[in-house]
Design a protein around this motif. Structure first.
Motif, PDB file in Angstrom:
ATOM      1  N   VAL A 173      29.415  30.872  13.159  1.00 27.20           N
ATOM      2  CA  VAL A 173      28.106  30.236  13.413  1.00 27.20           C
ATOM      3  C   VAL A 173      28.424  28.605  13.530  1.00 27.20           C
ATOM      4  O   VAL A 173      27.797  28.028  14.485  1.00 27.20           O
ATOM      5  CB  VAL A 173      26.960  30.478  12.438  1.00 27.20           C
ATOM      6  CG1 VAL A 173      25.729  29.746  12.740  1.00 27.20           C
ATOM      7  CG2 VAL A 173      26.664  31.859  12.520  1.00 27.20           C
ATOM      8  N   GLU A 174      29.024  28.204  12.812  1.00 27.24           N
ATOM      9  CA  GLU A 174      29.139  26.627  12.456  1.00 27.24           C
ATOM     10  C   GLU A 174      29.865  25.866  13.813  1.00 27.24           C
ATOM     11  O   GLU A 174      30.033  24.904  13.696  1.00 27.24           O
ATOM     12  CB  GLU A 174      29.959  26.007  11.281  1.00 27.24           C
ATOM     13  CG  GLU A 174      29.096  26.854  10.064  1.00 27.24           C
ATOM     14  CD  GLU A 174      29.728  27.954   9.539  1.00 27.24           C
ATOM     15  OE1 GLU A 174      29.890  28.155   8.160  1.00 27.24           O
ATOM     16  OE2 GLU A 174      30.256  28.869  10.002  1.00 27.24           O
ATOM     17  N   ARG A 175      30.634  26.768  14.689  1.00 32.69           N
ATOM     18  CA  ARG A 175      31.354  26.328  15.784  1.00 32.69           C
ATOM     19  C   ARG A 175      32.389  25.215  15.180  1.00 32.69           C
ATOM     20  O   ARG A 175      32.427  23.978  16.047  1.00 32.69           O
ATOM     21  CB  ARG A 175      30.184  25.372  16.808  1.00 32.69           C
ATOM     22  CG  ARG A 175      29.133  26.478  17.185  1.00 32.69           C
ATOM     23  CD  ARG A 175      29.543  27.488  17.820  1.00 32.69           C
ATOM     24  NE  ARG A 175      29.893  27.198  19.306  1.00 32.69           N
ATOM     25  CZ  ARG A 175      30.826  27.446  20.066  1.00 32.69           C
ATOM     26  NH1 ARG A 175      31.464  28.506  19.603  1.00 32.69           N
ATOM     27  NH2 ARG A 175      31.365  27.037  20.962  1.00 32.69           N
ATOM     28  N   GLY A 176      33.181  25.614  14.322  1.00 34.64           N
ATOM     29  CA  GLY A 176      34.332  24.739  14.029  1.00 34.64           C
ATOM     30  C   GLY A 176      33.994  23.770  12.983  1.00 34.64           C
ATOM     31  O   GLY A 176      34.738  23.186  12.326  1.00 34.64           O
ATOM     32  N   LEU A 177      32.536  23.475  12.561  1.00 34.15           N
ATOM     33  CA  LEU A 177      32.204  22.753  11.427  1.00 34.15           C
ATOM     34  C   LEU A 177      32.017  23.600  10.319  1.00 34.15           C
ATOM     35  O   LEU A 177      32.462  24.575  10.124  1.00 34.15           O
ATOM     36  CB  LEU A 177      30.843  21.814  11.862  1.00 34.15           C
ATOM     37  CG  LEU A 177      30.915  21.235  13.108  1.00 34.15           C
ATOM     38  CD1 LEU A 177      29.377  20.681  13.674  1.00 34.15           C
ATOM     39  CD2 LEU A 177      31.840  20.100  13.140  1.00 34.15           C
ATOM     40  N   SER A 178      31.578  22.829   9.203  1.00 35.18           N
ATOM     41  CA  SER A 178      31.393  23.577   8.014  1.00 35.18           C
ATOM     42  C   SER A 178      30.132  23.225   7.579  1.00 35.18           C
ATOM     43  O   SER A 178      29.829  22.116   6.764  1.00 35.18           O
ATOM     44  CB  SER A 178      32.617  23.202   6.871  1.00 35.18           C
ATOM     45  OG  SER A 178      32.282  24.104   5.799  1.00 35.18           O
ATOM     46  N   PHE A 179      29.036  24.063   7.778  1.00 33.28           N
ATOM     47  CA  PHE A 179      27.833  23.710   7.009  1.00 33.28           C
ATOM     48  C   PHE A 179      26.746  24.866   6.950  1.00 33.28           C
ATOM     49  O   PHE A 179      27.224  25.930   7.571  1.00 33.28           O
ATOM     50  CB  PHE A 179      26.934  22.768   7.943  1.00 33.28           C
ATOM     51  CG  PHE A 179      26.584  23.333   9.573  1.00 33.28           C
ATOM     52  CD1 PHE A 179      25.207  24.009   9.651  1.00 33.28           C
ATOM     53  CD2 PHE A 179      27.532  23.076  10.392  1.00 33.28           C
ATOM     54  CE1 PHE A 179      25.087  24.539  10.784  1.00 33.28           C
ATOM     55  CE2 PHE A 179      27.211  23.909  11.706  1.00 33.28           C
ATOM     56  CZ  PHE A 179      25.859  24.432  11.975  1.00 33.28           C
ATOM     57  N   LYS A 180      25.743  24.722   6.214  1.00 33.27           N
ATOM     58  CA  LYS A 180      24.953  26.040   6.045  1.00 33.27           C
ATOM     59  C   LYS A 180      23.753  25.454   5.587  1.00 33.27           C
ATOM     60  O   LYS A 180      23.519  24.473   4.712  1.00 33.27           O
ATOM     61  CB  LYS A 180      25.644  27.165   4.735  1.00 33.27           C
ATOM     62  CG  LYS A 180      24.895  28.327   4.924  1.00 33.27           C
ATOM     63  CD  LYS A 180      25.560  29.162   3.893  1.00 33.27           C
ATOM     64  CE  LYS A 180      24.764  30.324   3.293  1.00 33.27           C
ATOM     65  NZ  LYS A 180      25.377  31.072   2.472  1.00 33.27           N
ATOM     66  N   GLY A 181      22.567  25.988   6.061  1.00 37.54           N
ATOM     67  CA  GLY A 181      21.197  25.742   5.696  1.00 37.54           C
ATOM     68  C   GLY A 181      21.030  25.849   4.165  1.00 37.54           C
ATOM     69  O   GLY A 181      21.492  26.824   3.609  1.00 37.54           O
ATOM     70  N   LYS A 182      20.124  25.035   3.576  1.00 40.43           N
ATOM     71  CA  LYS A 182      19.719  25.280   2.275  1.00 40.43           C
ATOM     72  C   LYS A 182      19.295  26.798   1.774  1.00 40.43           C
ATOM     73  O   LYS A 182      19.588  27.031   0.660  1.00 40.43           O
ATOM     74  CB  LYS A 182      18.532  24.253   1.800  1.00 40.43           C
ATOM     75  CG  LYS A 182      18.951  22.945   2.316  1.00 40.43           C
ATOM     76  CD  LYS A 182      17.769  21.920   2.056  1.00 40.43           C
ATOM     77  CE  LYS A 182      17.974  20.435   2.380  1.00 40.43           C
ATOM     78  NZ  LYS A 182      16.688  19.915   2.230  1.00 40.43           N
ATOM     79  N   ASN A 183      18.800  27.455   2.836  1.00 43.61           N
ATOM     80  CA  ASN A 183      18.108  28.518   2.509  1.00 43.61           C
ATOM     81  C   ASN A 183      18.517  29.754   3.225  1.00 43.61           C
ATOM     82  O   ASN A 183      17.998  30.778   3.420  1.00 43.61           O
ATOM     83  CB  ASN A 183      16.463  28.528   2.770  1.00 43.61           C
ATOM     84  CG  ASN A 183      15.624  29.536   1.982  1.00 43.61           C
ATOM     85  OD1 ASN A 183      16.102  30.190   0.946  1.00 43.61           O
ATOM     86  ND2 ASN A 183      14.667  30.245   2.679  1.00 43.61           N
ATOM     87  N   THR A 184      19.749  29.732   3.983  1.00 41.37           N
ATOM     88  CA  THR A 184      20.310  30.629   4.658  1.00 41.37           C
ATOM     89  C   THR A 184      21.049  31.591   4.187  1.00 41.37           C
ATOM     90  O   THR A 184      22.016  31.318   3.388  1.00 41.37           O
ATOM     91  CB  THR A 184      21.116  29.821   5.689  1.00 41.37           C
ATOM     92  OG1 THR A 184      20.579  28.699   6.500  1.00 41.37           O
ATOM     93  CG2 THR A 184      21.898  30.781   6.714  1.00 41.37           C
ATOM     94  N   PHE A 185      20.798  32.930   4.497  1.00 40.69           N
ATOM     95  CA  PHE A 185      21.486  33.905   4.363  1.00 40.69           C
ATOM     96  C   PHE A 185      22.527  34.404   5.387  1.00 40.69           C
ATOM     97  O   PHE A 185      22.287  34.783   6.371  1.00 40.69           O
ATOM     98  CB  PHE A 185      20.678  35.267   3.923  1.00 40.69           C
ATOM     99  CG  PHE A 185      21.442  36.674   3.536  1.00 40.69           C
ATOM    100  CD1 PHE A 185      22.046  36.737   2.356  1.00 40.69           C
ATOM    101  CD2 PHE A 185      21.486  37.696   4.579  1.00 40.69           C
ATOM    102  CE1 PHE A 185      23.004  37.789   2.353  1.00 40.69           C
ATOM    103  CE2 PHE A 185      22.286  38.884   4.032  1.00 40.69           C
ATOM    104  CZ  PHE A 185      22.618  38.891   3.062  1.00 40.69           C
ATOM    105  N   TYR A 186      23.847  34.369   5.032  1.00 42.93           N
ATOM    106  CA  TYR A 186      25.064  34.466   6.168  1.00 42.93           C
ATOM    107  C   TYR A 186      25.539  35.982   6.153  1.00 42.93           C
ATOM    108  O   TYR A 186      26.204  36.169   5.337  1.00 42.93           O
ATOM    109  CB  TYR A 186      25.990  33.454   5.753  1.00 42.93           C
ATOM    110  CG  TYR A 186      27.051  33.083   6.648  1.00 42.93           C
ATOM    111  CD1 TYR A 186      27.012  33.998   7.937  1.00 42.93           C
ATOM    112  CD2 TYR A 186      28.100  31.981   6.983  1.00 42.93           C
ATOM    113  CE1 TYR A 186      28.040  33.523   9.016  1.00 42.93           C
ATOM    114  CE2 TYR A 186      28.872  31.935   7.774  1.00 42.93           C
ATOM    115  CZ  TYR A 186      28.984  32.542   8.800  1.00 42.93           C
ATOM    116  OH  TYR A 186      30.026  32.215   9.645  1.00 42.93           O
ATOM    117  N   PHE A 187      25.221  36.631   7.065  1.00 42.20           N
ATOM    118  CA  PHE A 187      25.607  37.980   7.225  1.00 42.20           C
ATOM    119  C   PHE A 187      26.698  38.147   8.316  1.00 42.20           C
ATOM    120  O   PHE A 187      26.356  37.959   9.540  1.00 42.20           O
ATOM    121  CB  PHE A 187      24.265  38.946   7.602  1.00 42.20           C
ATOM    122  CG  PHE A 187      24.719  40.297   7.544  1.00 42.20           C
ATOM    123  CD1 PHE A 187      24.465  41.172   6.088  1.00 42.20           C
ATOM    124  CD2 PHE A 187      25.097  41.177   8.553  1.00 42.20           C
ATOM    125  CE1 PHE A 187      24.630  42.413   6.235  1.00 42.20           C
ATOM    126  CE2 PHE A 187      25.529  42.371   8.440  1.00 42.20           C
ATOM    127  CZ  PHE A 187      25.283  43.075   7.159  1.00 42.20           C
TER     128      PHE A 187
END
Length: 362
Positions: A85-99
């Motif tokens: 999802v991050e398109r080569g970056l490294s981040f994730k929303g505070k409340n995100t469930f990554y499936f």
């Protein structure tokens, strides 16, 4: 941006193959989700590289790599993807469930197992996944190691995209053949090789040039078979192959790979993960590894697929298998292959939906 974005508890973001497609396991999950009343109040967003090329039955679209895309990604309660999802970056929303469903079981080396000399792959971005699906312990063990994901985050449930392969009937197969304008009185070979990242043209586009004379194939097996050529989506051009009216059909742009698998009677591939998916159907599979030594040297494999399946290193070998080896003998090897590498299949979509809902329900 992450510090400023307010999470949205009913927002789900989908992206398949980096925004190139509207298919695969994310679409299987999406299709089931819009039929499930537990998700009626959720806002569903699909990310595409070219949003204008796709129509979706429910929700909205966003262009990948746009500012709006990153805002939505940061706001989302859930990410559903088969790649990143991050398109080569490294981040994730505070409340995100990554499936993450990923997009295939590995034959070829992946992640940290790929040689440092191979510049076509690899990223230093961290995988911050909450759940990743797999078809087997074999697959989960490899991905946990090469992507540095905790092993307990893997669920051996199968791939959602493959559920339809179990439910396919002769009528469904016939309907697909008719929709594609293919003859109903011949067997169908699906030739679906993977790409070679080290074979590129002057513009650095991936190309493929298999050592095949399909006019010879037509003379030898054309009375009984037709052949569907499905190049990998990374391949910009297939060289050395002429489409023959009535025998070879180039279906590289056909949007639904599962329909090609259902419509066909035999699969020929090389080092592609399609072998694992196709084995679920209990149909003959043949490995055409014309560049085995080169490929193993430049990319690397986890096991010798030529020993696992009926195989050949030139087109004469493959034609001989098609013409002389019995289906029962081939299927014996296919069943052994499936037993080793595909432990779970058939109910992956429902499993995914339940896991997602339990983790994001309000």
């Amino acid at each position: 941006m992450k510090k400023l974005i307010v999470p949205q508890n009913n927002l789900i973001l989908f992206i398949s193959f980096g925004g190139k497609k509207f298919d695969d396991s994310p679409k299987a999950i999406y299709d089931q989700m819009i039929r499930d009343n537990r998700f009626d109040s959720y806002e569903l967003v699909w990310a595409f590289q070219n949003p204008e090329d796709f129509e979706i039955p429910r929700g909205s679209k966003v262009k990948t790599d746009s500012l709006k895309y990153y805002v939505i990604a940061l706001k989302s309660r859930c990410w559903i993807t088969n790649s990143r999802v991050e398109r080569g970056l490294s981040f994730k929303g505070k409340n995100t469930f990554y499936f993450n469903t990923w997009h295939g079981t590995p034959i070829k080396k992946m992640g940290t197992d790929i040689s440092h000399n191979n510049k076509s792959f690899g990223t230093k971005a961290k995988w911050d996944i909450d759940i990743m699906t797999s078809q087997s312990k074999y697959e989960a063990d490899i991905f946990a190691r090469v992507f540095d994901i905790e092993r307990e985050k893997f669920v051996i449930s199968g791939l959602p995209r493959n559920d339809v392969l179990i439910d396919a009937t002769p009528k469904i197969k016939k309907d697909i053949l008719q929709k594609m304008g293919l003859p109903l009185d011949k067997k169908v070979i699906l030739y679906a090789p993977t790409f070679r990242e080290y074979e590129r043209d002057k513009q650095l586009n991936c190309i493929m040039a298999p050592p095949i004379d399909f006019s010879k194939w037509e003379k030898e097996i054309g009375e009984e078979y037709i052949l569907l050529l499905r190049a990998h989506y990374e391949v910009a051009e297939v060289l050395n192959v002429n489409q023959s009216q009535g025998f070879v059909y180039n279906v590289s742009d056909y949007p639904i790979l599962n329909e090609l698998m259902i419509a066909s009677d035999v699969l020929i591939s090389d080092y592609s993960s399609i072998f694992f998916d196709y084995s679920i159907q209990n149909k003959p599979m043949i490995c055409f590894a014309y560049d085995y030594d080169t490929y193993t040297d430049k990319r690397g494999l986890y096991f010798n697929v030529m020993k696992a399946l009926p195989s050949g290193s030139n087109e004469n070998d493959i034609l001989d298998i098609i013409q002389t080896k019995s289906s029962n003998d081939i299927l014996t090897q296919v069943k052994s292959f499936r037993k080793s590498y595909v432990q779970s299949f058939g109910n992956a979509t429902n499993s995914a939906i339940d896991i997602i809902y339990e983790n994001i329900k309000k």
